[in-house]
Design an enzyme around this catalytic site. Structure first.
Site, PDB file in Angstrom:
ATOM      1  N   LYS A  13       0.828  -1.217   0.000  1.00  9.99           N
ATOM      2  CA  LYS A  13       0.000   0.000   0.000  1.00  9.99           C
ATOM      3  C   LYS A  13       0.863   1.270   0.000  1.00  9.99           C
ATOM      4  O   LYS A  13       0.626   2.189  -0.771  1.00  9.99           O
ATOM      5  CB  LYS A  13      -0.938  -0.003   1.228  1.00  9.99           C
ATOM      6  CG  LYS A  13      -1.852  -1.219   1.293  1.00  9.99           C
ATOM      7  CD  LYS A  13      -2.771  -1.194   2.500  1.00  9.99           C
ATOM      8  CE  LYS A  13      -2.053  -1.239   3.832  1.00  9.99           C
ATOM      9  NZ  LYS A  13      -1.304  -2.504   4.088  1.00  9.99           N
ATOM     10  N   ARG A  88      -9.076   0.615   9.717  1.00  5.56           N
ATOM     11  CA  ARG A  88      -8.672  -0.767   9.957  1.00  5.56           C
ATOM     12  C   ARG A  88      -9.694  -1.510  10.806  1.00  5.56           C
ATOM     13  O   ARG A  88      -9.488  -2.688  11.103  1.00  5.56           O
ATOM     14  CB  ARG A  88      -7.343  -0.790  10.690  1.00  5.56           C
ATOM     15  CG  ARG A  88      -6.100  -1.010   9.802  1.00  5.56           C
ATOM     16  CD  ARG A  88      -4.898  -0.788  10.675  1.00  5.56           C
ATOM     17  NE  ARG A  88      -3.711  -1.476  10.302  1.00  5.56           N
ATOM     18  CZ  ARG A  88      -2.669  -0.915   9.685  1.00  5.56           C
ATOM     19  NH1 ARG A  88      -2.723   0.329   9.285  1.00  5.56           N
ATOM     20  NH2 ARG A  88      -1.577  -1.604   9.475  1.00  5.56           N
ATOM     21  N   ARG A 122      11.531  -6.249   4.271  1.00  9.86           N
ATOM     22  CA  ARG A 122      11.355  -4.786   4.202  1.00  9.86           C
ATOM     23  C   ARG A 122      12.411  -4.072   5.047  1.00  9.86           C
ATOM     24  O   ARG A 122      12.708  -4.480   6.167  1.00  9.86           O
ATOM     25  CB  ARG A 122       9.954  -4.404   4.710  1.00  9.86           C
ATOM     26  CG  ARG A 122       9.746  -2.894   4.795  1.00  9.86           C
ATOM     27  CD  ARG A 122       8.293  -2.487   4.798  1.00  9.86           C
ATOM     28  NE  ARG A 122       7.563  -2.983   5.953  1.00  9.86           N
ATOM     29  CZ  ARG A 122       6.244  -2.810   6.119  1.00  9.86           C
ATOM     30  NH1 ARG A 122       5.529  -2.199   5.178  1.00  9.86           N
ATOM     31  NH2 ARG A 122       5.646  -3.281   7.180  1.00  9.86           N
ATOM     32  N   ARG A 155      11.911  -2.522  10.738  1.00 14.21           N
ATOM     33  CA  ARG A 155      10.918  -2.071  11.715  1.00 14.21           C
ATOM     34  C   ARG A 155      10.742  -3.131  12.806  1.00 14.21           C
ATOM     35  O   ARG A 155      10.782  -4.323  12.514  1.00 14.21           O
ATOM     36  CB  ARG A 155       9.559  -1.834  11.018  1.00 14.21           C
ATOM     37  CG  ARG A 155       9.463  -0.502  10.323  1.00 14.21           C
ATOM     38  CD  ARG A 155       8.265  -0.397   9.396  1.00 14.21           C
ATOM     39  NE  ARG A 155       6.986  -0.841   9.937  1.00 14.21           N
ATOM     40  CZ  ARG A 155       5.813  -0.682   9.313  1.00 14.21           C
ATOM     41  NH1 ARG A 155       5.770  -0.061   8.139  1.00 14.21           N
ATOM     42  NH2 ARG A 155       4.703  -1.134   9.848  1.00 14.21           N
ATOM     43  N   ARG A 166       0.337  -9.316  13.539  1.00 10.30           N
ATOM     44  CA  ARG A 166      -0.312  -8.340  12.650  1.00 10.30           C
ATOM     45  C   ARG A 166      -1.213  -9.030  11.631  1.00 10.30           C
ATOM     46  O   ARG A 166      -2.260  -8.500  11.268  1.00 10.30           O
ATOM     47  CB  ARG A 166       0.736  -7.488  11.942  1.00 10.30           C
ATOM     48  CG  ARG A 166       1.341  -6.472  12.891  1.00 10.30           C
ATOM     49  CD  ARG A 166       2.669  -5.987  12.401  1.00 10.30           C
ATOM     50  NE  ARG A 166       2.518  -5.040  11.326  1.00 10.30           N
ATOM     51  CZ  ARG A 166       3.395  -4.891  10.344  1.00 10.30           C
ATOM     52  NH1 ARG A 166       4.474  -5.637  10.291  1.00 10.30           N
ATOM     53  NH2 ARG A 166       3.183  -4.000   9.420  1.00 10.30           N
TER      54      ARG A 166
END
Ligand code: ADP
Ligand code: AMP
Length: 208
Positions: A13, A88, A122, A155, A166
């Site tokens: 996203k 969300r 990531r 992260r 998550r």
């Protein structure tokens, strides 16, 4: 044009929003980025949410809704925006209905296997927020931001335990929004497995 980008963490996203905001001249509002910049600046909000983000749980609805409400009141939101990572929960979507008129909700569709590969690889630049992937989108110099040369980090919530949490949180709290927005006639499904350029083109074509 006001868009929502909906989809599991790691679906791309933020990556597509960074491309789309230039192409479509839209403001990019990422609730994750807003929380992370509050954490970095050590604001009251930042202190309140730091542990929640590290664990991969959701920040309470009242806090998140208020933050978005304030952000969308600013002048730069007048000509259209992409909401990335908000709403969300159903409660957030209900609140958004009172704040904004949406043109479409783009649903990023990606298999769990690909999501895991994307999240575990990531890397981000903490000061600029730029996002890379160690295999799919590597920086020019390993471990360094292309423009500032700063170190890239992983992260906290891209470590294994937080990733799994998550994905559970997504299934339980956020995935119900797919039916919510389909029923409202706003949902546009996008195959998020292709290259970022192809995902962007598919989205623009489907949005007309
Ligand atoms: P989200 O904002 O949905 O959490 P990101 O945009 O941060 O996801 O993307 C997650 C990871 O996947 C990043 O490392 C990014 O570089 C990589 N990525 C994003 N889009 C693609 C794509 N289309 N193909 C391959 N890798 C991608
Ligand atoms: P993201 O950058 O979108 O992956 O978001 C990172 C984290 O910020 C999430 O795991 C949550 O802890 C928090 N967060 C972001 N957006 C929301 C939201 N709409 N509601 C609640 N928490 C959020």
């Amino acid at each position: 044009m006001n868009l929502v980008f909906l989809g599991p963490p790691g679906a791309g996203k933020g990556t597509i929003a960074a491309l789309a905001k230039e192409r479509l001249s839209l403001l990019h509002v990422s609730t994750g980025d807003l929380f992370r910049s509050n954490i970095k600046e050590k604001t009251e909000l930042g202190k309140k949410v730091e542990q929640i983000l590290a664990s991969g749980n959701l920040v309470p609805d009242e806090v998140t809704i208020e933050m978005v409400r304030e952000r969308l009141k600013k002048d730069d939101a007048e000509n259209g925006y992409i909401l990335d990572g908000f709403p969300r929960t159903i409660a957030q979507a209900d609140a958004l209905k009172e704040m904004a008129k949406l043109d479409a909700v783009v649903n990023f569709v990606l298999s769990k296997e690909e999501i895991l590969k994307r999240l575990s690889g990531r890397r981000v630049c903490k000061s600029t927020g730029r996002t890379y992937h160690i295999i799919f989108n590597p920086p020019k110099v390993e471990g360094k931001d292309d423009e500032t040369g700063e170190d890239l980090i992983q992260r906290d919530d891209d470590k294994e335990d937080a990733i799994l949490n998550r994905l559970d949180v997504y299934e339980k709290s956020t995935a119900p929004l797919i039916d919510y927005y389909r029923a409202a006639g706003l949902l546009v499904d996008i195959d998020a497995s292709k290259t970022p350029e192809k995902v962007l083109e598919e989205m623009i074509a489907k949005l007309g």
